[in-house]
Enzyme design. Structure first.
Site, PDB file in Angstrom:
ATOM      1  N   HIS A   1       0.848  -1.195   0.000  1.00  0.00           N
ATOM      2  CA  HIS A   1       0.000   0.000   0.000  1.00  0.00           C
ATOM      3  C   HIS A   1       0.883   1.245   0.000  1.00  0.00           C
ATOM      4  O   HIS A   1       1.987   1.234   0.544  1.00  0.00           O
ATOM      5  CB  HIS A   1      -0.913  -0.011   1.236  1.00  0.00           C
ATOM      6  CG  HIS A   1      -1.931   1.074   1.186  1.00  0.00           C
ATOM      7  ND1 HIS A   1      -1.667   2.364   1.590  1.00  0.00           N
ATOM      8  CD2 HIS A   1      -3.214   1.073   0.745  1.00  0.00           C
ATOM      9  CE1 HIS A   1      -2.751   3.100   1.416  1.00  0.00           C
ATOM     10  NE2 HIS A   1      -3.707   2.338   0.916  1.00  0.00           N
TER      11      HIS A   1
ATOM     12  N   GLU B   1      -3.385   2.962  -7.836  1.00  0.00           N
ATOM     13  CA  GLU B   1      -3.826   4.209  -7.190  1.00  0.00           C
ATOM     14  C   GLU B   1      -2.798   5.303  -7.454  1.00  0.00           C
ATOM     15  O   GLU B   1      -1.730   5.303  -6.852  1.00  0.00           O
ATOM     16  CB  GLU B   1      -3.907   4.021  -5.669  1.00  0.00           C
ATOM     17  CG  GLU B   1      -4.879   2.979  -5.198  1.00  0.00           C
ATOM     18  CD  GLU B   1      -5.044   3.019  -3.675  1.00  0.00           C
ATOM     19  OE1 GLU B   1      -6.125   3.355  -3.209  1.00  0.00           O
ATOM     20  OE2 GLU B   1      -4.053   2.716  -2.967  1.00  0.00           O
TER      21      GLU B   1
END
Lengths: 223, 223, 223, 223
Positions: free
Chosen positions: A93, A141
């Site tokens: 992440h 992302e």
């Protein structure tokens, strides 16, 4: 795992501490059951087993280390995740990046343990590299859009479309999620139109005044 | 927190995954109740709330990050620990070292949140530095003895005695634990004779064939 | 090392790449010779020996790892610094923090190698902890003021005064520098009045249109 | 850059501190001139410019950070490397791993700055992922063989052959080096037979009693 999927990252927002994390997990479960849309959650790591043993929708760890069971105070192993009734883990992440040899090793071992791997990436080029490892999901992302008010599907639809296209060419079984700025059903609908099999989002649900309503709207975009 | 204390670090041993972690926690609780000696545990982080809500003996996090609630996927906050029914946290364990400004900040914030801080150190000099922050406990563990078969109380009794002496001179309210190679009641007894208010151990209990028996023996050294 | 001292951190500003780093080092040397004030420099690490072998004022490394000579591609050892004609090293700069056991080990080994240790700290409490290690210098820099336009000596004179006071009480031979927002001779003068034995600064010199003029002004504050 | 190439990593061995690093660099240069084989070096980072300005064979940095010029005390930028007369950099060495988004960004920027990128990898799968970034070189080194006495070309010839084959299929312009246990001309010959365009080695040269003789032998394998 059925798709489309709405994967809700609880991060470490104070909105999900203690009993509130479990309550939000239950809201996610209810909306999933009501709408028939697959909703999954990634609670804060210290809640992982607490929530996973009480909830029937898929639960993911927010992070994992490339470590074997043994010494490693404070670390998280895939074996530990597996034993916690969680179904998989976020990897790399943007708030918890991982070196590439660890990503490769974790994805490989996830397969062996029958865990779902969701590797986060920041652009098309990194997504293509990760596709070589055949994770279950790649969640792209763009960092500049994370936490913002404009959905990646509006701000940069090409990154979603091209990530899907490039990954299909490399490793067709890898599914693409997109994230950053996702807020409503319209964003989910566009994500799916662009070829994604779901979305990864956090504050849009976790910090919402009425998470149930937001989740129903998000789910409506996936129908 | 009453002392002497026996603090059992579950690390990430496969002996404590899933239901087995809770079972070991219950064994610790039973021995504590039976013997009247304060036994505390630090389960793997993904079990923190799962175990803390079911167990009445003190539960510690194995690690914490110097972060505020908010973004921080996969991280652990003091606020999250507090909300999980845990009573405190290990900080700067030899397997998870922390920069000094973070230790200072975490110890300070622990006090504000009424959490117990257990800062691990590797020698007398580092223990003295940490004493300046007034944590609840300093747990000194010579790295060369960790995981070994010889107890720090036999291999290097002076490090325990002198850590206690030096820390008393700097900050009398800070309590000293010692760790590395602790295996039985005799080691606990010596630790207390040397001025420590307890021990920090891991494999001695976690990997024991009969943890209950080992714990009773350890507790006998603290009576 | 004579004090007061003006220690100029070149950081990795593009103003000091290639021959420009050596040129700025020479300007520092000239002003030091002209004014008689001790000026020292910390060039980017890849210039360390290149500059240190050509310059007679004290040269510091910007960073060091707690590693022995051997394997460690891309790392920096105290032995390597020593062999490069540098006189010491910054340790734990706010842009490159270090775990506490490494700080302790590096400071200790610096003494053995007759190298000057300059440990950076962020507040009084951390400064006190570091004083336990007896480094040559502690350079206190409140993070919120670093890179700003207001000197620490104006914005927070108490942090300088109290750091000096507290460190004197713990370890009188440790000298205190202060940093953050230092721009001119007036700031240096105040720093010395507050008990510091010099300043640590970066952009104020490195990014100045006329570094020579700025350095002369800074030096005037130290006379 | 002409291939085959013998790339000598000086690591942080005490054999290359101070003037000894420059002397070894000169030996490398002499053997390269004498044999006509391309020999390149990666000196310890604090020697980078010191050696690069005096030596005509290609000089590489051992490490680089994904940072822009500016704040970053102790860090290394591509711009700084470029300005130091070095021709490129090792990236992601097994002793200094880098997160994947940084590797991608560094390789991309290396091209823009006309610097040679040598990305180290640990297996075929990671090599394939890195090939997506089109670095100049991929240097595959099985971690279990690094620092050992058996050459990768003997212990695991398939990893070299298959890395070459797989990378050719993905990105034909990427050249493959191999490393781990390389000691003599025979190892270099086999590496080239297996499709590699050179070798990356460290102790075999740096810790040799007679580096000149070893280098001549290595070069003989590349003729």
């Amino acid at each position: 795992m059925n798709t489309p999927i709405i994967l809700v990252n609880f991060k470490i927002y104070d909105e999900i501490y203690g009993i509130k994390g479990l309550e939000l997990a239950r809201v996610c479960q209810k909306v999933s059951e009501k709408t028939g849309i697959n909703i999954a959650i990634a609670p804060q790591v210290i809640d992982l087993r607490y929530i996973a043993e009480k909830i029937s929708i898929p639960v993911f760890s927010q992070h994992v280390h490339n470590m074997k069971p043994g010494n490693g105070t404070g670390k998280i192993t895939l074996e530990g995740i597996k034993a916690s009734n969680a179904v998989g883990t976020l990897i790399n992440h943007s708030e918890n990046r991982v070196i590439i040899s660890d990503i490769e090793s974790i994805v490989k071992k996830s397969k062996e343990l029958d865990l779902i791997s969701v590797v986060c990436t920041n652009n098309i080029s990194v997504s293509k590299a990760i596709a070589m490892f055949n994770p279950t999901f790649i969640a792209v992302e763009p960092p500049e859009l994370i936490g913002g008010n404009v959905s990646v599907t509006d701000a940069d639809p090409d990154i979603v479309k091209n990530t899907v296209k490039e990954i299909q060419a490399i490793s067709p079984e890898v599914k693409v999620l997109c994230g950053a700025g996702i807020k409503n059903g319209n964003d989910v609908r566009k994500a799916i139109e662009l070829g994604a099999e779901g979305v990864l989002l956090a504050s849009g649900v976790t910090k919402a005044k009425n998470p149930s309503q937001v989740l129903e709207d998000l789910a409506s975009g996936a129908m």
